[in-house]
Design a protein around this motif. Structure first.
Motif, PDB file in Angstrom:
ATOM      1  N   ASN A  73      28.041  51.674 -17.639  1.00  9.20           N
ATOM      2  CA  ASN A  73      28.345  52.989 -17.070  1.00  9.20           C
ATOM      3  C   ASN A  73      29.018  53.831 -18.154  1.00  9.20           C
ATOM      4  OD1 ASN A  73      29.420  55.237 -15.670  1.00  9.20           O
ATOM      5  ND2 ASN A  73      29.625  54.046 -13.776  1.00  9.20           N
ATOM      6  N   MET A  74      28.244  54.648 -18.845  1.00  9.90           N
ATOM      7  CA  MET A  74      28.781  55.447 -19.939  1.00  9.90           C
ATOM      8  C   MET A  74      29.712  56.537 -19.436  1.00  9.90           C
ATOM      9  SD  MET A  74      27.697  54.078 -22.712  1.00  9.90           S
ATOM     10  CE  MET A  74      28.066  55.345 -23.914  1.00  9.90           C
ATOM     11  N   GLN A  75      29.480  57.043 -18.231  1.00 11.58           N
ATOM     12  CA  GLN A  75      30.319  58.107 -17.695  1.00 11.58           C
ATOM     13  C   GLN A  75      31.741  57.613 -17.436  1.00 11.58           C
ATOM     14  OE1 GLN A  75      28.676  60.111 -14.292  1.00 11.58           O
ATOM     15  NE2 GLN A  75      30.498  61.334 -13.925  1.00 11.58           N
ATOM     16  N   GLU A  76      31.850  56.419 -16.862  1.00 11.72           N
ATOM     17  CA  GLU A  76      33.165  55.854 -16.590  1.00 11.72           C
ATOM     18  C   GLU A  76      33.659  54.966 -17.728  1.00 11.72           C
ATOM     19  OE1 GLU A  76      33.401  54.002 -12.783  1.00 11.72           O
ATOM     20  OE2 GLU A  76      32.646  55.767 -11.717  1.00 11.72           O
ATOM     21  N   ARG A  77      32.830  54.783 -18.742  1.00 13.91           N
ATOM     22  CA  ARG A  77      33.159  54.004 -19.944  1.00 13.91           C
ATOM     23  C   ARG A  77      33.567  52.575 -19.583  1.00 13.91           C
ATOM     24  NH1 ARG A  77      36.914  56.710 -24.117  1.00 13.91           N
ATOM     25  NH2 ARG A  77      35.426  55.935 -25.665  1.00 13.91           N
ATOM     26  N   ASN A  78      32.646  51.871 -18.957  1.00 16.14           N
ATOM     27  CA  ASN A  78      32.834  50.444 -18.717  1.00 16.14           C
ATOM     28  C   ASN A  78      31.481  49.746 -18.669  1.00 16.14           C
ATOM     29  OD1 ASN A  78      31.835  50.089 -15.850  1.00 16.14           O
ATOM     30  ND2 ASN A  78      33.466  51.567 -15.449  1.00 16.14           N
ATOM     31  N   MET A  79      31.489  48.466 -18.987  1.00 13.21           N
ATOM     32  CA  MET A  79      30.295  47.634 -18.873  1.00 13.21           C
ATOM     33  C   MET A  79      30.707  46.288 -18.293  1.00 13.21           C
ATOM     34  SD  MET A  79      27.246  46.646 -21.575  1.00 13.21           S
ATOM     35  CE  MET A  79      28.157  45.527 -22.650  1.00 13.21           C
ATOM     36  N   VAL A  80      30.087  45.941 -17.179  1.00 14.98           N
ATOM     37  CA  VAL A  80      30.349  44.679 -16.497  1.00 14.98           C
ATOM     38  C   VAL A  80      29.222  43.706 -16.818  1.00 14.98           C
ATOM     39  CG1 VAL A  80      30.631  43.560 -14.249  1.00 14.98           C
ATOM     40  CG2 VAL A  80      31.585  45.855 -14.651  1.00 14.98           C
ATOM     41  N   MET A  81      29.574  42.442 -17.081  1.00 18.10           N
ATOM     42  CA  MET A  81      28.583  41.427 -17.428  1.00 18.10           C
ATOM     43  C   MET A  81      28.807  40.161 -16.615  1.00 18.10           C
ATOM     44  SD  MET A  81      29.100  42.014 -21.470  1.00 18.10           S
ATOM     45  CE  MET A  81      30.825  42.295 -21.093  1.00 18.10           C
ATOM     46  N   LYS A  82      27.700  39.544 -16.229  1.00 19.12           N
ATOM     47  CA  LYS A  82      27.733  38.239 -15.564  1.00 19.12           C
ATOM     48  C   LYS A  82      26.766  37.317 -16.301  1.00 19.12           C
ATOM     49  CE  LYS A  82      28.975  39.962 -10.980  1.00 19.12           C
ATOM     50  NZ  LYS A  82      28.643  39.950  -9.531  1.00 19.12           N
ATOM     51  N   THR A  83      27.253  36.119 -16.629  1.00 19.89           N
ATOM     52  CA  THR A  83      26.468  35.178 -17.419  1.00 19.89           C
ATOM     53  C   THR A  83      26.440  33.819 -16.738  1.00 19.89           C
ATOM     54  OG1 THR A  83      27.160  36.297 -19.452  1.00 19.89           O
ATOM     55  CG2 THR A  83      26.216  34.101 -19.701  1.00 19.89           C
ATOM     56  N   HIS A  84      25.295  33.146 -16.801  1.00 14.10           N
ATOM     57  CA  HIS A  84      25.227  31.766 -16.333  1.00 14.10           C
ATOM     58  C   HIS A  84      24.239  30.984 -17.188  1.00 14.10           C
ATOM     59  CE1 HIS A  84      21.838  33.565 -14.125  1.00 14.10           C
ATOM     60  NE2 HIS A  84      21.322  32.348 -14.112  1.00 14.10           N
ATOM     61  N   CYS A  85      24.419  29.681 -17.187  1.00 12.55           N
ATOM     62  CA  CYS A  85      23.575  28.795 -17.985  1.00 12.55           C
ATOM     63  C   CYS A  85      22.355  28.385 -17.169  1.00 12.55           C
ATOM     64  CB  CYS A  85      24.376  27.566 -18.415  1.00 12.55           C
ATOM     65  SG  CYS A  85      23.492  26.485 -19.570  1.00 12.55           S
ATOM     66  N   LEU A  86      21.180  28.443 -17.809  1.00  6.11           N
ATOM     67  CA  LEU A  86      19.932  28.068 -17.145  1.00  6.11           C
ATOM     68  C   LEU A  86      19.562  26.604 -17.387  1.00  6.11           C
ATOM     69  CD1 LEU A  86      17.814  31.237 -18.039  1.00  6.11           C
ATOM     70  CD2 LEU A  86      19.096  30.795 -15.937  1.00  6.11           C
ATOM     71  N   THR A  87      20.300  25.942 -18.264  1.00  2.59           N
ATOM     72  CA  THR A  87      20.015  24.558 -18.628  1.00  2.59           C
ATOM     73  C   THR A  87      21.042  23.632 -17.972  1.00  2.59           C
ATOM     74  OG1 THR A  87      19.253  25.392 -20.771  1.00  2.59           O
ATOM     75  CG2 THR A  87      19.590  23.015 -20.591  1.00  2.59           C
ATOM     76  N   TRP A  88      20.605  22.434 -17.589  1.00  2.40           N
ATOM     77  CA  TRP A  88      21.481  21.418 -16.992  1.00  2.40           C
ATOM     78  C   TRP A  88      22.084  21.871 -15.669  1.00  2.40           C
ATOM     79  CZ3 TRP A  88      24.130  21.184 -22.355  1.00  2.40           C
ATOM     80  CH2 TRP A  88      23.301  20.472 -23.252  1.00  2.40           C
ATOM     81  N   THR A  89      21.371  22.736 -14.933  1.00  2.00           N
ATOM     82  CA  THR A  89      21.936  23.275 -13.703  1.00  2.00           C
ATOM     83  C   THR A  89      22.160  22.205 -12.632  1.00  2.00           C
ATOM     84  OG1 THR A  89      19.690  23.847 -12.987  1.00  2.00           O
ATOM     85  CG2 THR A  89      20.980  25.571 -14.053  1.00  2.00           C
ATOM     86  N   GLN A  90      21.424  21.076 -12.736  1.00  2.00           N
ATOM     87  CA  GLN A  90      21.622  20.022 -11.733  1.00  2.00           C
ATOM     88  C   GLN A  90      22.908  19.240 -11.968  1.00  2.00           C
ATOM     89  OE1 GLN A  90      19.540  20.080 -14.341  1.00  2.00           O
ATOM     90  NE2 GLN A  90      18.264  18.234 -14.394  1.00  2.00           N
ATOM     91  N   TYR A  91      23.531  19.458 -13.127  1.00  2.00           N
ATOM     92  CA  TYR A  91      24.760  18.730 -13.441  1.00  2.00           C
ATOM     93  C   TYR A  91      25.968  19.639 -13.645  1.00  2.00           C
ATOM     94  CZ  TYR A  91      21.885  14.597 -14.095  1.00  2.00           C
ATOM     95  OH  TYR A  91      21.017  13.549 -13.887  1.00  2.00           O
ATOM     96  N   ALA A  92      25.744  20.923 -13.917  1.00  2.00           N
ATOM     97  CA  ALA A  92      26.868  21.809 -14.198  1.00  2.00           C
ATOM     98  C   ALA A  92      26.594  23.198 -13.641  1.00  2.00           C
ATOM     99  CB  ALA A  92      27.115  21.885 -15.704  1.00  2.00           C
ATOM    100  N   SER A  93      27.641  23.820 -13.136  1.00  2.00           N
ATOM    101  CA  SER A  93      27.562  25.186 -12.637  1.00  2.00           C
ATOM    102  C   SER A  93      28.485  26.055 -13.483  1.00  2.00           C
ATOM    103  CB  SER A  93      27.980  25.238 -11.163  1.00  2.00           C
ATOM    104  OG  SER A  93      28.091  26.576 -10.734  1.00  2.00           O
ATOM    105  N   LEU A  94      27.917  27.020 -14.194  1.00  2.00           N
ATOM    106  CA  LEU A  94      28.698  27.905 -15.038  1.00  2.00           C
ATOM    107  C   LEU A  94      28.656  29.317 -14.482  1.00  2.00           C
ATOM    108  CD1 LEU A  94      28.763  28.212 -18.887  1.00  2.00           C
ATOM    109  CD2 LEU A  94      28.362  30.238 -17.505  1.00  2.00           C
ATOM    110  N   SER A  95      29.816  29.917 -14.307  1.00  2.00           N
ATOM    111  CA  SER A  95      29.889  31.316 -13.903  1.00  2.00           C
ATOM    112  C   SER A  95      30.887  32.019 -14.808  1.00  2.00           C
ATOM    113  CB  SER A  95      30.317  31.447 -12.437  1.00  2.00           C
ATOM    114  OG  SER A  95      31.592  30.882 -12.243  1.00  2.00           O
TER     115      SER A  95
END
Length: 215
Positions: free
Chosen positions: A126-148
């Motif tokens: 959001n350039m008008q409010e001057r912020n950027m929000v990001m969400k990341t997660h891992c696509l590998t080993w999802t049956q053993y680990a949950s990353l948020s």
């Protein structure tokens, strides 16, 4: 910069795309220290102030990888990009390809026999409010680990020419025996070493591209 890590047993991550480059060094030690199949969780909170304007920080972040300063992140591809005409917010979805640095001797566990690790990042700029929000997660080993992992760049409350970076991440791991120990090390290293290295790369890029920071 404040980096806080906490590991709990049992039960209970960009920004970075920086994966656990030192994983192999610690994995054998973790395996020796722990046996059995208990779950765990690792969390981290990061706060960093870049003494550069928001626009410069975001531009450097979006072009941070690949970089010779982080050889294990081999590619970052934008899969989707669109602008909300009503709000002007730019949405991006990117996939990072990272080398699997787990030693060959530990890849006897079938799930670890992968050449690359993949991370998906979604961001809302959001350039008008001057912020950027990001969400990341891992696509590998999802049956053993949950990353948020959730992060935000925003205009600093201290100085409009500075940028605040705030990140919160959590990895919850379930597994058994050696695999659990390896993933525990993965989580700890990703959320601590990876964050610190990612910030160092950002600071170096900003100085190279934008000169001295604002006072």
């Amino acid at each position: 910069m404040a980096v806080k890590g906490r590991a709990t047993l049992p039960g209970g991550c960009s920004p970075s795309f920086s994966l656990p480059c030192k994983l192999g060094k610690f994995a054998a030690g973790a395996a020796a220290r722990r046996r059995g199949g208990r779950g765990m969780g690792v969390t981290v909170d990061v706060r960093q102030v870049y003494r550069y304007p928001f626009e410069q920080v975001v531009a450097s972040y979006l072009h941070k990888y690949p970089s010779p300063m982080e050889k294990h992140v081999t590619a970052v591809k934008t899969m989707e990009e669109k602008t909300d005409l009503a709000t002007g917010i730019i949405y991006r979805r990117r996939i990072a390809t990272c080398q699997n640095v787990i030693p060959e001797i530990l890849r006897k566990v079938s799930v670890l026999k992968v050449s690359d690790i993949y991370l998906e990042e979604e961001s809302w700029l959001n350039m008008q409010e001057r912020n950027m929000v990001m969400k990341t997660h891992c696509l590998t080993w999802t049956q053993y680990a949950s990353l948020s992992e959730e992060s935000v760049f925003r205009e600093s409350l201290e100085n409009p020419n500075w940028t605040d970076f705030i990140q919160k991440g959590k990895v919850s791991v379930t597994g058994a025996g050696l695999l659990n120990c390896v993933l525990e090390t993965f989580a700890q290293t990703f959320l601590n070493q990876g964050v610190k290295k990612g910030i160092k790369i950002m600071e170096t890029l900003l100085q190279e591209q934008c000169g001295c920071p604002f006072s």
